[in-house]
Scaffold this motif. Structure first.
Motif, PDB file in Angstrom:
ATOM      1  N   ASP A 136       0.865  -1.178   0.000  1.00 49.09           N
ATOM      2  CA  ASP A 136       0.000   0.000   0.000  1.00 49.09           C
ATOM      3  C   ASP A 136       0.905   1.234   0.000  1.00 49.09           C
ATOM      4  O   ASP A 136       1.674   1.433   0.944  1.00 49.09           O
ATOM      5  N   ARG A 137       0.822   2.018  -1.053  1.00 44.60           N
ATOM      6  CA  ARG A 137       1.726   3.153  -1.233  1.00 44.60           C
ATOM      7  C   ARG A 137       1.737   4.088  -0.032  1.00 44.60           C
ATOM      8  O   ARG A 137       2.799   4.451   0.479  1.00 44.60           O
ATOM      9  N   ALA A 138       0.567   4.495   0.441  1.00 43.72           N
ATOM     10  CA  ALA A 138       0.501   5.431   1.571  1.00 43.72           C
ATOM     11  C   ALA A 138       1.061   4.796   2.842  1.00 43.72           C
ATOM     12  O   ALA A 138       1.772   5.447   3.613  1.00 43.72           O
ATOM     13  N   GLY A 139       0.758   3.514   3.068  1.00 45.95           N
ATOM     14  CA  GLY A 139       1.264   2.825   4.254  1.00 45.95           C
ATOM     15  C   GLY A 139       2.769   2.658   4.242  1.00 45.95           C
ATOM     16  O   GLY A 139       3.433   2.829   5.267  1.00 45.95           O
ATOM     17  N   ILE A 140       3.309   2.329   3.073  1.00 44.61           N
ATOM     18  CA  ILE A 140       4.767   2.190   2.934  1.00 44.61           C
ATOM     19  C   ILE A 140       5.434   3.543   3.180  1.00 44.61           C
ATOM     20  O   ILE A 140       6.389   3.644   3.953  1.00 44.61           O
ATOM     21  N   ALA A 141       4.937   4.585   2.525  1.00 42.95           N
ATOM     22  CA  ALA A 141       5.523   5.923   2.680  1.00 42.95           C
ATOM     23  C   ALA A 141       5.437   6.385   4.131  1.00 42.95           C
ATOM     24  O   ALA A 141       6.389   6.991   4.646  1.00 42.95           O
ATOM     25  N   ALA A 142       4.325   6.104   4.806  1.00 39.99           N
ATOM     26  CA  ALA A 142       4.181   6.504   6.212  1.00 39.99           C
ATOM     27  C   ALA A 142       5.231   5.819   7.075  1.00 39.99           C
ATOM     28  O   ALA A 142       5.848   6.456   7.943  1.00 39.99           O
ATOM     29  N   LYS A 143       5.465   4.527   6.850  1.00 37.38           N
ATOM     30  CA  LYS A 143       6.490   3.798   7.617  1.00 37.38           C
ATOM     31  C   LYS A 143       7.872   4.359   7.326  1.00 37.38           C
ATOM     32  O   LYS A 143       8.680   4.573   8.230  1.00 37.38           O
TER      33      LYS A 143
END
Length: 176
Positions: free
Chosen positions: A51-58
């Motif tokens: 998940d793009r947003a989840g990866i970027a958030a991490k």
């Protein structure tokens, strides 16, 4: 190697997968073992979904952590619709390390031939932290570590390496 002293750095490993967990994360295990065998510190390890947003958030969370110097992700660098790790990395990068992708591709061609065109390994810098995205196979993780990162993350490697410039990565944030 030079006569410089080894400097251990703090490296986080992020596996991107909809199907893996820590018990069967062979690529994450490969990276974690190589990091600690080299004398570095495994600062964190986690698995996130594709998940793009989840990866970027991490990635943003870890780049903000002063106890993490480098983040290496594995998985999600291919061409399918679920492969969004590269886009997430680029959402976070302040600067991209273009030659990392090129060098990884050169190494991959020697191992898997023209299939190397399907990998989008990449590297960059954000908030004074190095970030690298490797493909999700243990072999690709071995290649990325053994052929590139083991050298560039070792202060003793000459003529230059990523560790020696690490203190200057965020100098633009300290300017008055």
């Amino acid at each position: 190697m030079s006569e410089r002293a080894f400097i251990p750095i703090r490296i986080a490993v992020l596996t991107v997968s909809d199907t893996r967990d820590i018990a069967d994360d062979r690529s994450g295990d490969t990276l974690a073992a190589r990091i600690t065998t080299a004398g570095h510190i495994l600062a964190a390890r986690d698995i996130v979904r594709d998940d793009r947003a989840g990866i970027a958030a991490k990635l943003r969370n870890w780049t903000a952590d002063p106890e993490i110097d480098v983040i290496i992700s594995t998985g999600g660098t291919g061409l399918t619709g679920r492969d969004v790790t590269v886009e997430a990395h680029r959402d976070v990068y302040e600067k991209e390390i273009d030659a990392f992708s090129t060098l990884f591709t050169m190494i991959s061609v020697g191992k898997i031939g023209t299939s190397a065109v399907q990998s989008r390994a990449c590297g960059g810098v954000a908030q004074g932290t190095y970030l690298f995205a490797l493909p999700g196979s243990p072999g690709a993780c071995k290649d990325g570590w053994d052929e590139i990162l083991a050298y560039q993350l070792d202060y003793r490697h000459m003529p230059c390496n990523f560790v020696e410039i690490m203190p200057r990565l965020d100098e633009h944030l300290r300017r008055k």
